[in-house]
Write a protein that holds these residues in place. Structure first.
Motif: not given
Length: 191
Positions: A7-26
């Motif tokens: 679960t922790r890994q899935r959360i981290i991977s999701a954060v990296l995708r979101i940051v890459g797509d839309d920046g920290i604000a996303g």
């Protein structure tokens, strides 16, 4: 049933995708939960604050990159005995990393670290890991004082990779720049 580490890994991977797509604000807990396919409570259970989440995401990315590059360096240490082969290998690695959102995310996080002292320590750890890896590779090709040169090499690689991400260009500039820097470093050792 998903284990806490998964679960922790899935959360981290999701954060990296979101940051890459839309920046920290996303990065919002709701979006992370949706992207990771976990409950909203799981996000806050595993990461008390967004700073913890950003810090761990950056550390995870660099740990994985360092591991991957370290394995690659080991695999090719005998095959890349000369400078040209090492630089070409770095170019291949840079090209293979692509421009997907997970590759853009660390740059966003490094910039954010400039504004956030809590994330700055994680960024410093990340750059130290890159410096160690660069020093190991430089030492293997005979660069004198590789520890001193490593930071410049890492800076050049990061800067040229950022340029490639921003402009959509290839890795030719990276390979050419590394070759110039490395030739200068090895030339001074033979004089």
């Amino acid at each position: 049933m998903t284990r806490p580490a998964e679960t922790r890994q899935r959360i981290i991977s999701a954060v990296l995708r979101i940051v890459g797509d839309d920046g920290i604000a996303g990065v919002t807990n709701r979006r992370i939960a949706q992207e990771a396919g976990v409950s909203l409570g799981s996000v806050t259970y595993h990461f008390a604050t967004q700073q913890d989440l950003l810090r761990e995401s950056l550390r995870y990315f660099v740990t994985e990159e360092t591991k991957r590059f370290g394995e690659l360096a080991k695999e090719n240490s005998t095959e890349c005995a000369d400078l040209t082969q090492v630089v070409e290998l770095v170019g291949q690695v840079a090209e293979a990393t692509g421009t997907d959102s997970e590759r853009i995310a660390p740059y966003e996080l490094y910039l954010h670290a400039g504004r956030d002292p809590e994330l700055r320590a994680a960024a410093a750890e990340c750059f130290a890991a890159y410096d160690r890896l660069a020093a190991t590779v430089l030492t293997s090709i005979g660069v004198k004082d590789a520890d001193q040169v490593a930071g410049a090499v890492v800076g050049m690689v990061m800067g040229l990779k950022l340029r490639a991400l921003a402009t959509g260009s290839g890795t030719e500039d990276l390979v050419d720049g590394l070759m110039l820097l490395a030739k200068g470093s090895t030339t001074t050792t033979t004089e």
